[in-house]
Design a protein around this motif. Structure first.
Motif, PDB file in Angstrom:
ATOM      1  N   MET A  97       0.846  -1.195   0.000  1.00 24.02           N
ATOM      2  CA  MET A  97       0.000   0.000   0.000  1.00 24.02           C
ATOM      3  C   MET A  97       0.878   1.239   0.000  1.00 24.02           C
ATOM      4  O   MET A  97       1.829   1.324   0.762  1.00 24.02           O
ATOM      5  CB  MET A  97      -0.884  -0.041   1.258  1.00 24.02           C
ATOM      6  N   VAL A  98       0.564   2.167  -0.883  1.00 19.51           N
ATOM      7  CA  VAL A  98       1.176   3.495  -0.866  1.00 19.51           C
ATOM      8  C   VAL A  98       0.037   4.484  -0.726  1.00 19.51           C
ATOM      9  O   VAL A  98      -0.976   4.400  -1.436  1.00 19.51           O
ATOM     10  CB  VAL A  98       1.999   3.767  -2.146  1.00 19.51           C
ATOM     11  N   HIS A  99       0.169   5.406   0.216  1.00 22.16           N
ATOM     12  CA  HIS A  99      -0.882   6.395   0.444  1.00 22.16           C
ATOM     13  C   HIS A  99      -1.161   7.146  -0.861  1.00 22.16           C
ATOM     14  O   HIS A  99      -0.223   7.496  -1.588  1.00 22.16           O
ATOM     15  CB  HIS A  99      -0.466   7.374   1.540  1.00 22.16           C
ATOM     16  N   PRO A 100      -2.445   7.402  -1.175  1.00 23.80           N
ATOM     17  CA  PRO A 100      -2.793   8.079  -2.437  1.00 23.80           C
ATOM     18  C   PRO A 100      -2.039   9.386  -2.677  1.00 23.80           C
ATOM     19  O   PRO A 100      -1.733   9.721  -3.811  1.00 23.80           O
ATOM     20  CB  PRO A 100      -4.293   8.326  -2.308  1.00 23.80           C
ATOM     21  N   SER A 101      -1.701  10.103  -1.613  1.00 23.47           N
ATOM     22  CA  SER A 101      -0.973  11.366  -1.787  1.00 23.47           C
ATOM     23  C   SER A 101       0.466  11.143  -2.236  1.00 23.47           C
ATOM     24  O   SER A 101       1.150  12.091  -2.609  1.00 23.47           O
ATOM     25  CB  SER A 101      -0.983  12.160  -0.474  1.00 23.47           C
ATOM     26  N   HIS A 102       0.924   9.890  -2.220  1.00 18.83           N
ATOM     27  CA  HIS A 102       2.312   9.604  -2.560  1.00 18.83           C
ATOM     28  C   HIS A 102       2.469   8.615  -3.719  1.00 18.83           C
ATOM     29  O   HIS A 102       3.578   8.175  -4.009  1.00 18.83           O
ATOM     30  CB  HIS A 102       3.050   9.081  -1.324  1.00 18.83           C
ATOM     31  N   THR A 103       1.364   8.283  -4.387  1.00 18.40           N
ATOM     32  CA  THR A 103       1.476   7.378  -5.529  1.00 18.40           C
ATOM     33  C   THR A 103       2.118   8.112  -6.710  1.00 18.40           C
ATOM     34  O   THR A 103       2.076   9.338  -6.793  1.00 18.40           O
ATOM     35  CB  THR A 103       0.098   6.808  -5.946  1.00 18.40           C
TER      36      THR A 103
END
Length: 179
Positions: A97-103
């Motif tokens: 999982m990568v936080h949406p703000s950091h994709t």
């Protein structure tokens, strides 16, 4: 790459609360990407993930890694070594999982490559498997870039019920990387 430096590190017991928060966010945002569901997992305490840290795994191959931007956990990935004697040469990649703000900043490939490097240190570990929704084309491409290859699809592997009479199925691609 990211705007500020990202640090990768194994998750320690003290990191389980931010891990659980990020995991719960992933379960909520991407229900087709995870076998677990947010409704069942929300009440689970952070300490219940202690076994995923591999602290009692003498040969290695079980751990959680996190990507940190300053003091914020922005990505996670896990590896869980099989416990049965005839399967000990294999481990499963999970909890990516990568936080949406950091994709889109390269964090995903950094996590996968770090996981593979750490897995290569485990005594007797020969392969890593994973399951990914066939609809997650960007995730499949990321795993392929890291050397994973598809080896089979399970149709209707995941069943989501959105409401009365509203059922969606997702096929899962099994992928493997021989170490």
């Amino acid at each position: 790459m990211t705007d500020s430096p990202v640090r990768l590190a194994r998750i320690a017991p003290a990191d389980l609360s931010p891990y659980k928060s990020l995991r719960d966010e992933g379960l909520r945002l991407y229900p087709d990407a995870f076998d677990a569901d947010i409704e069942s997992e929300q009440a689970r305490p952070p300490e219940s993930f202690l076994g995923k840290l591999g602290l009692t795994e003498p040969l290695g191959g079980t751990f959680l890694l996190a990507a940190w931007e300053q003091r914020t956990m922005v990505g996670v990935i896990g590896l869980e070594r099989q416990s049965m004697h005839k399967l000990r040469h294999s481990a499963e990649l999970n909890s990516m999982m990568v936080h949406p703000s950091h994709t889109g900043k390269g964090i995903g490939i950094m996590l996968v490559e770090a996981l593979v490097a750490e897995a290569r240190k485990a005594i007797g570990l020969e392969q890593i498997t994973l399951r990914v929704s066939t609809s997650s084309e960007s995730a499949i491409r990321l795993y392929e870039r890291a050397g994973f290859r598809g080896c089979g699809v399970v149709p209707h592997a995941l069943r989501l019920v959105d409401g009365p009479g509203q059922v969606r199925y997702f096929d899962k691609l099994t992928m493997v990387l021989i170490l």
